[in-house]
Design a protein around this motif. Structure first.
Motif, mmCIF file in Angstrom:
data_model
loop_
_atom_site.group_PDB
_atom_site.id
_atom_site.type_symbol
_atom_site.label_atom_id
_atom_site.label_comp_id
_atom_site.label_asym_id
_atom_site.label_seq_id
_atom_site.Cartn_x
_atom_site.Cartn_y
_atom_site.Cartn_z
ATOM 1 N N ALA A 31 -1.444 30.277 18.810
ATOM 2 C CA ALA A 31 -1.085 29.719 20.116
ATOM 3 C C ALA A 31 -2.026 30.236 21.193
ATOM 4 O O ALA A 31 -2.794 31.171 20.981
ATOM 5 C CB ALA A 31 0.358 30.091 20.447
ATOM 6 N N GLU A 32 -1.917 29.622 22.350
ATOM 7 C CA GLU A 32 -2.766 30.005 23.477
ATOM 8 C C GLU A 32 -1.874 30.308 24.683
ATOM 9 O O GLU A 32 -0.952 29.558 24.979
ATOM 10 C CB GLU A 32 -3.692 28.832 23.813
ATOM 11 C CG GLU A 32 -4.509 28.994 25.044
ATOM 12 C CD GLU A 32 -5.258 27.707 25.427
ATOM 13 O OE1 GLU A 32 -6.014 27.787 26.403
ATOM 14 O OE2 GLU A 32 -5.070 26.663 24.789
ATOM 15 N N GLU A 33 -2.145 31.410 25.349
ATOM 16 C CA GLU A 33 -1.424 31.718 26.581
ATOM 17 C C GLU A 33 -2.095 30.979 27.725
ATOM 18 O O GLU A 33 -3.316 31.007 27.870
ATOM 19 C CB GLU A 33 -1.459 33.219 26.862
ATOM 20 C CG GLU A 33 -0.731 33.597 28.136
ATOM 21 C CD GLU A 33 -0.828 35.086 28.444
ATOM 22 O OE1 GLU A 33 -1.333 35.415 29.540
ATOM 23 O OE2 GLU A 33 -0.411 35.890 27.605
ATOM 24 N N VAL A 34 -1.282 30.282 28.527
ATOM 25 C CA VAL A 34 -1.799 29.571 29.686
ATOM 26 C C VAL A 34 -0.977 29.965 30.913
ATOM 27 O O VAL A 34 0.199 30.303 30.789
ATOM 28 C CB VAL A 34 -1.790 28.035 29.492
ATOM 29 C CG1 VAL A 34 -2.819 27.607 28.464
ATOM 30 C CG2 VAL A 34 -0.415 27.538 29.089
ATOM 31 N N ILE A 42 1.659 20.694 35.214
ATOM 32 C CA ILE A 42 1.355 21.143 33.852
ATOM 33 C C ILE A 42 0.916 19.960 33.011
ATOM 34 O O ILE A 42 -0.055 20.038 32.270
ATOM 35 C CB ILE A 42 2.573 21.869 33.247
ATOM 36 C CG1 ILE A 42 2.869 23.128 34.067
ATOM 37 C CG2 ILE A 42 2.350 22.194 31.772
ATOM 38 C CD1 ILE A 42 4.185 23.800 33.744
ATOM 39 N N PHE A 43 1.645 18.850 33.123
ATOM 40 C CA PHE A 43 1.203 17.591 32.533
ATOM 41 C C PHE A 43 1.800 16.448 33.327
ATOM 42 O O PHE A 43 2.810 16.598 34.005
ATOM 43 C CB PHE A 43 1.516 17.472 31.035
ATOM 44 C CG PHE A 43 2.959 17.657 30.644
ATOM 45 C CD1 PHE A 43 3.911 16.663 30.868
ATOM 46 C CD2 PHE A 43 3.371 18.822 30.016
ATOM 47 C CE1 PHE A 43 5.231 16.834 30.489
ATOM 48 C CE2 PHE A 43 4.692 19.005 29.632
ATOM 49 C CZ PHE A 43 5.623 17.993 29.867
ATOM 50 N N CYS A 51 0.415 18.551 22.780
ATOM 51 C CA CYS A 51 0.853 19.930 22.605
ATOM 52 C C CYS A 51 2.219 20.120 23.248
ATOM 53 O O CYS A 51 2.686 19.269 23.997
ATOM 54 C CB CYS A 51 -0.148 20.899 23.222
ATOM 55 S SG CYS A 51 -0.225 20.789 25.029
ATOM 56 N N TYR A 53 4.738 23.306 25.175
ATOM 57 C CA TYR A 53 4.668 24.576 25.878
ATOM 58 C C TYR A 53 6.006 25.287 25.753
ATOM 59 O O TYR A 53 7.057 24.654 25.863
ATOM 60 C CB TYR A 53 4.386 24.362 27.370
ATOM 61 C CG TYR A 53 3.065 23.705 27.666
ATOM 62 C CD1 TYR A 53 1.918 24.463 27.850
ATOM 63 C CD2 TYR A 53 2.965 22.320 27.758
ATOM 64 C CE1 TYR A 53 0.701 23.861 28.120
ATOM 65 C CE2 TYR A 53 1.753 21.712 28.030
ATOM 66 C CZ TYR A 53 0.620 22.478 28.207
ATOM 67 O OH TYR A 53 -0.582 21.883 28.474
ATOM 68 N N ARG A 93 3.687 11.300 27.504
ATOM 69 C CA ARG A 93 4.670 12.130 28.205
ATOM 70 C C ARG A 93 5.646 11.222 28.945
ATOM 71 O O ARG A 93 5.234 10.309 29.664
ATOM 72 C CB ARG A 93 4.002 13.061 29.208
ATOM 73 C CG ARG A 93 2.992 14.013 28.606
ATOM 74 C CD ARG A 93 3.654 15.133 27.864
ATOM 75 N NE ARG A 93 2.635 16.107 27.457
ATOM 76 C CZ ARG A 93 2.861 17.082 26.627
ATOM 77 N NH1 ARG A 93 4.063 17.246 26.108
ATOM 78 N NH2 ARG A 93 1.906 17.919 26.302
ATOM 79 N N ALA A 105 2.939 30.405 30.009
ATOM 80 C CA ALA A 105 3.476 29.597 28.914
ATOM 81 C C ALA A 105 2.653 29.823 27.654
ATOM 82 O O ALA A 105 1.500 30.238 27.711
ATOM 83 C CB ALA A 105 3.479 28.123 29.291
ATOM 84 N N ARG A 107 1.078 27.786 24.738
ATOM 85 C CA ARG A 107 0.680 26.416 24.388
ATOM 86 C C ARG A 107 0.546 26.321 22.877
ATOM 87 O O ARG A 107 -0.190 27.098 22.259
ATOM 88 C CB ARG A 107 -0.643 26.062 25.056
ATOM 89 C CG ARG A 107 -1.095 24.646 24.795
ATOM 90 C CD ARG A 107 -2.479 24.411 25.414
ATOM 91 N NE ARG A 107 -2.911 23.054 25.260
ATOM 92 C CZ ARG A 107 -3.459 22.560 24.146
ATOM 93 N NH1 ARG A 107 -3.645 23.342 23.092
ATOM 94 N NH2 ARG A 107 -3.834 21.302 24.093
ATOM 95 N N SER A 109 -0.400 23.712 19.805
ATOM 96 C CA SER A 109 -1.027 22.425 19.492
ATOM 97 C C SER A 109 -0.343 21.762 18.299
ATOM 98 O O SER A 109 0.257 22.438 17.456
ATOM 99 C CB SER A 109 -2.519 22.618 19.188
ATOM 100 O OG SER A 109 -2.673 23.274 17.944
#
Length: 151
Positions: A31-34, A42-43, A51, A53, A93, A105, A107, A109
């Motif tokens: 995962a990736e921290e954003v 955010i979107f 992805c 969150y 979305r 958050a 993230r 994928s």
């Protein structure tokens, strides 16, 4: 955040409740921290969903366009997952999400989630059963309110 913090947060998400510690570790590792400053989108509604969150800290508001005006649908805090359907299949979305406060958050994928499902087919089977149950419960709730909208 540390990997152990991410694992703790992910373990509290209903969608991931049946994952083992090893599987949660793989998910957290990939995962990736954003970070999103308060007020940042955010979107966007209608954007491609690729992805999900998980809110690690802060608060996110989900909005829907209501005739040119943003209508707040819900506020989500730590441990909430946003856009989980994007983990399963491509789509758009249905809402837009914005940071109400500063947000950190995790993230996730779709490709990462699919890799875990491929490596652990028993997880895919349990996820399928859980999603089916959740869909049935959702349909029952709709049936109870449907008469209110009849002519």
């Amino acid at each position: 955040m540390a990997l152990e913090d991410d694992i703790r947060i992910l373990s509290g998400v209903g969608l991931f409740s049946e994952l083992t510690d090893e599987q949660l570790r793989l998910l957290a590792f990939g995962a990736e921290e954003v970070r999103f400053a308060a007020g940042r989108v955010i979107f966007a509604e209608g954007a491609a969903a690729e992805c999900a969150y998980v809110v690690a800290s802060g608060r996110v508001v989900l909005y829907r366009d209501g005739g040119g005006e943003a209508v707040a649908l819900s506020r989500l805090g730590e441990g909430s997952i946003i856009g989980e359907l994007a983990l399963i299949a491509p789509g758009k979305r249905l809402t837009y999400a914005a940071a109400e406060t500063d947000v950190i958050a995790i993230r996730l994928s779709r490709s990462l989630f699919h890799r875990i499902l491929e490596e652990y087919p028993e997880v895919a089977a349990r996820l399928h059963a859980r999603m089916l149950h959740d869909l049935e419960e959702f349909l029952k709730r709709i049936e109870t309110i449907a008469p209110r909208f009849a002519d």
